[in-house]
Design an enzyme around this catalytic site. Structure first.
Site, PDB file in Angstrom:
ATOM      1  N   VAL A 201      -7.650  -1.300  10.282  1.00 38.15           N
ATOM      2  CA  VAL A 201      -9.140  -1.156  10.610  1.00 38.15           C
ATOM      3  C   VAL A 201      -9.893  -0.396   9.817  1.00 38.15           C
ATOM      4  CG1 VAL A 201      -9.074   0.678  12.240  1.00 38.15           C
ATOM      5  CG2 VAL A 201     -10.673  -0.972  12.466  1.00 38.15           C
TER       6      VAL A 201
ATOM      7  N   ARG B  15      -6.982   7.070  17.488  1.00 33.14           N
ATOM      8  CA  ARG B  15      -5.808   6.831  16.709  1.00 33.14           C
ATOM      9  C   ARG B  15      -5.589   8.166  15.645  1.00 33.14           C
ATOM     10  NH1 ARG B  15      -5.471   3.027  19.463  1.00 33.14           N
ATOM     11  NH2 ARG B  15      -4.712   1.058  19.127  1.00 33.14           N
TER      12      ARG B  15
ATOM     13  N   SER C 113       7.337   3.245  13.208  1.00 27.93           N
ATOM     14  CA  SER C 113       5.901   3.139  13.507  1.00 27.93           C
ATOM     15  C   SER C 113       5.597   3.878  15.070  1.00 27.93           C
ATOM     16  CB  SER C 113       5.834   1.664  13.707  1.00 27.93           C
ATOM     17  OG  SER C 113       4.295   1.400  14.296  1.00 27.93           O
TER      18      SER C 113
ATOM     19  N   LYS D  36      10.215  -2.930  14.945  1.00 27.85           N
ATOM     20  CA  LYS D  36      10.158  -1.082  14.144  1.00 27.85           C
ATOM     21  C   LYS D  36      11.273  -0.479  14.926  1.00 27.85           C
ATOM     22  CE  LYS D  36       8.324  -0.389  10.766  1.00 27.85           C
ATOM     23  NZ  LYS D  36       8.719  -0.832   9.325  1.00 27.85           N
TER      24      LYS D  36
ATOM     25  N   PHE E  58       0.901  -1.283   0.012  1.00 28.01           N
ATOM     26  CA  PHE E  58      -0.054   0.086   0.050  1.00 28.01           C
ATOM     27  C   PHE E  58       0.743   1.469   0.086  1.00 28.01           C
ATOM     28  CE2 PHE E  58      -1.875   2.577   3.905  1.00 28.01           C
ATOM     29  CZ  PHE E  58      -2.676   3.485   2.941  1.00 28.01           C
ATOM     30  N   ILE E  59       1.827   1.295   1.147  1.00 31.15           N
ATOM     31  CA  ILE E  59       2.472   2.556   1.041  1.00 31.15           C
ATOM     32  C   ILE E  59       3.544   2.703  -0.029  1.00 31.15           C
ATOM     33  CG2 ILE E  59       3.993   4.094   2.476  1.00 31.15           C
ATOM     34  CD1 ILE E  59       2.285   3.052   4.897  1.00 31.15           C
TER      35      ILE E  59
ATOM     36  N   TYR F 250       6.054  -6.470  17.330  1.00 32.34           N
ATOM     37  CA  TYR F 250       6.060  -5.316  15.940  1.00 32.34           C
ATOM     38  C   TYR F 250       6.720  -4.194  16.473  1.00 32.34           C
ATOM     39  CZ  TYR F 250       4.515  -2.598  12.317  1.00 32.34           C
ATOM     40  OH  TYR F 250       4.340  -1.694  11.256  1.00 32.34           O
TER      41      TYR F 250
ATOM     42  N   ASP G  46      -2.753  -4.337  22.018  1.00 31.96           N
ATOM     43  CA  ASP G  46      -3.359  -3.023  21.471  1.00 31.96           C
ATOM     44  C   ASP G  46      -2.964  -1.877  22.504  1.00 31.96           C
ATOM     45  OD1 ASP G  46      -4.884  -2.498  19.311  1.00 31.96           O
ATOM     46  OD2 ASP G  46      -6.735  -2.498  20.546  1.00 31.96           O
TER      47      ASP G  46
HETATM   48  C1  UD1 Z   1      -0.385  -0.294  15.063  1.00 31.58           C
HETATM   49  C2  UD1 Z   1       0.209   0.884  14.930  1.00 31.58           C
HETATM   50  C3  UD1 Z   1       0.472   1.684  13.691  1.00 31.58           C
HETATM   51  C4  UD1 Z   1       1.269   0.514  12.641  1.00 31.58           C
HETATM   52  C5  UD1 Z   1       0.142  -0.561  12.597  1.00 31.58           C
HETATM   53  C6  UD1 Z   1       0.670  -1.874  11.808  1.00 31.58           C
HETATM   54  C7  UD1 Z   1      -0.279   1.923  17.068  1.00 31.58           C
HETATM   55  C8  UD1 Z   1      -0.891   2.911  17.868  1.00 31.58           C
HETATM   56  N1  UD1 Z   1      -0.208   2.037  15.759  1.00 31.58           N
HETATM   57  O1  UD1 Z   1      -1.814   0.070  14.306  1.00 31.58           O
HETATM   58  O2  UD1 Z   1       1.234   2.823  13.678  1.00 31.58           O
HETATM   59  O3  UD1 Z   1       1.440   1.100  11.300  1.00 31.58           O
HETATM   60  O4  UD1 Z   1      -0.016  -1.349  13.799  1.00 31.58           O
HETATM   61  O5  UD1 Z   1      -0.226  -2.613  11.684  1.00 31.58           O
HETATM   62  O6  UD1 Z   1       0.247   1.143  17.480  1.00 31.58           O
HETATM   63  N2  UD1 Z   1      -9.834  -2.738  15.209  1.00 31.58           N
HETATM   64  C9  UD1 Z   1     -11.089  -3.383  15.365  1.00 31.58           C
HETATM   65  N3  UD1 Z   1     -11.528  -3.970  14.695  1.00 31.58           N
HETATM   66  C10 UD1 Z   1     -10.971  -4.578  13.431  1.00 31.58           C
HETATM   67  C11 UD1 Z   1      -9.604  -4.542  13.318  1.00 31.58           C
HETATM   68  C12 UD1 Z   1      -9.043  -3.319  14.450  1.00 31.58           C
HETATM   69  O7  UD1 Z   1     -11.814  -2.949  16.489  1.00 31.58           O
HETATM   70  O8  UD1 Z   1     -11.506  -5.200  12.717  1.00 31.58           O
HETATM   71  C13 UD1 Z   1      -9.110  -1.983  16.299  1.00 31.58           C
HETATM   72  C14 UD1 Z   1      -8.011  -2.647  16.964  1.00 31.58           C
HETATM   73  O9  UD1 Z   1      -8.204  -3.315  18.027  1.00 31.58           O
HETATM   74  C15 UD1 Z   1      -7.132  -1.146  17.380  1.00 31.58           C
HETATM   75  C16 UD1 Z   1      -7.597  -0.367  16.235  1.00 31.58           C
HETATM   76  O10 UD1 Z   1      -8.825  -0.997  15.576  1.00 31.58           O
HETATM   77  O11 UD1 Z   1      -7.650  -0.774  18.626  1.00 31.58           O
HETATM   78  C17 UD1 Z   1      -6.588  -0.098  15.242  1.00 31.58           C
HETATM   79  O12 UD1 Z   1      -6.160  -1.366  15.043  1.00 31.58           O
HETATM   80  P1  UD1 Z   1      -5.124  -1.586  13.741  1.00 31.58           P
HETATM   81  O13 UD1 Z   1      -5.669  -0.910  12.275  1.00 31.58           O
HETATM   82  O14 UD1 Z   1      -4.743  -2.802  13.329  1.00 31.58           O
HETATM   83  O15 UD1 Z   1      -3.802  -0.778  13.939  1.00 31.58           O
HETATM   84  P2  UD1 Z   1      -3.018  -0.561  15.230  1.00 31.58           P
HETATM   85  O16 UD1 Z   1      -3.037  -1.808  15.891  1.00 31.58           O
HETATM   86  O17 UD1 Z   1      -3.477   0.795  16.060  1.00 31.58           O
END
Ligand code: UD1
Length: 318
Positions: free
Chosen positions: A191, A215, A123, A151, A12-13, A147, A279
């Protein structure tokens, strides 16, 4: 005349940076773009539209691939990684191989090839669950996932290579990047990509936890802009430095879901499930350092970014 290398170029990036480089106009002056990707998570389909890029399929954990990729290159955008917190929890060795070993091999090859500058995709996960908000670069890292550890190791290798070998390096700590071309179909996807796909298909999304986690979601165009600035900034200002790359504004998952309902027409409610291991509760960046060192300001805010993203998924959905 410059030659650029983008690692993770079918992801993607990486794909988005390559496309921006190709359309910058420098190519007319003899610049060229090379991409490398193992296709572990990158997709060949993402190479549509960037055909002018020379593409090498290969794994950076293999030093020979790094040597081939770096030959003749001036600036590297190192985007390749296994980008997922839960994936690293499930398989920390694979994350280490694809993030740490790959990064070290790339730096070694870059130095041998006489590369001038490496820009590294750091990250926000390295800040962990420290309560201080916004997160600023002077804070001590607080790692709560493999992770994040991988990073951060990459960041340290960047600054060590600047100190001992004089290789110019810049680390951009990305905060939850989203936008067109992000894979929505894996359990490890970001997400917003997952939610866009599900809501457009009329499927119920799952929110892990109460949805009040937040976020600093960063639209891809801001990331591209900062990378181009980081490539051109004077070495005395940026080399060996780490800076946040975000928008400086946070959105909760519940808010993101509501906005997405408005954009997609989805009428249902999300399912709520147990919070995910590793998380983080809140993530918000101080973007002052990128502003001072790069002249970076976010060009596209969350609402506009998510609107464009939904449109992209809507038109590319099979
Ligand atoms: C983390 C890092 C980010 C990095 C990424 C790589 C942090 C703050 N961010 O993202 O910089 O680029 O990893 O993968 O650490 N969620 C749901 N439902 C879903 C999927 C996710 O509720 O179906 C929630 C997760 O539990 C989380 C949030 O959405 O609380 C974001 O999740 P995600 O998009 O996977 O990214 P991070 O883990 O925040």
């Amino acid at each position: 005349m410059a030659k650029y290398l983008v690692t993770g170029a079918a992801g993607f990036i990486g794909r988005s940076i390559a496309a921006a480089l190709l359309s910058r106009g420098d190519l007319a002056r003899g610049d060229s773009v090379r991409g490398v990707d193992s296709l572990i998570t990158g997709k060949r389909a993402n190479l549509a539209g960037v055909e002018a890029m020379e593409f090498i399929e290969g794994d950076l954990a293999d030093p020979a691939v790094c040597a081939k990729a770096c030959a003749g290159v001036e600036v590297v955008f190192h985007e390749a990684a296994l980008a997922s917190v839960p994936r690293s929890v499930a398989d920390p060795v694979a994350t280490n191989r694809n993030c740490v070993e790959a990064t070290l091999n790339l730096l070694v090859a870059a130095r041998v090839a006489g590369v001038r500058r490496v820009i590294y995709a750091g990250s926000s996960s390295v800040y962990g669950d420290t309560p201080t908000l916004p997160k600023h670069e002077a804070m001590l890292p607080n790692l709560i996932s493999p992770y994040a550890a991988a990073k951060l190791a990459g960041e340290h290798y960047m600054s060590a290579f600047t100190r001992v070998y004089g290789l110019e390096t810049v680390t951009l700590r990305y905060f939850n990047v989203f936008g067109p071309f992000q894979d929505p179909a894996s359990q490890y996807s970001g997400v917003l990509a997952i939610f866009c796909r599900k809501l457009l298909a009329g499927e119920q999304p799952t929110i892990y936890g109460d949805g009040e986690q937040s976020r600093d979601f960063t639209f891809i165009e801001n990331v591209i802009k900062a990378n181009l600035l980081a490539a051109d900034a004077p070495a005395e200002k940026v080399s060996g430095k780490t800076m946040n790359l975000a928008t400086g504004a946070a959105v909760t998952l519940n808010q993101a879901f509501e906005i997405l309902c408005g954009l997609t027409g989805y009428k249902g409610k999300p399912a709520y499930a147990e919070p995910r291991s590793g998380d983080i509760r809140h993530s918000l960046a101080d973007i002052g350092r990128a502003r001072d060192l790069l002249g970076y300001t976010p060009q596209v805010d969350f609402r506009e970014g998510i609107r464009r993203t939904v449109e992209w998924y809507r038109t590319t959905r099979e």
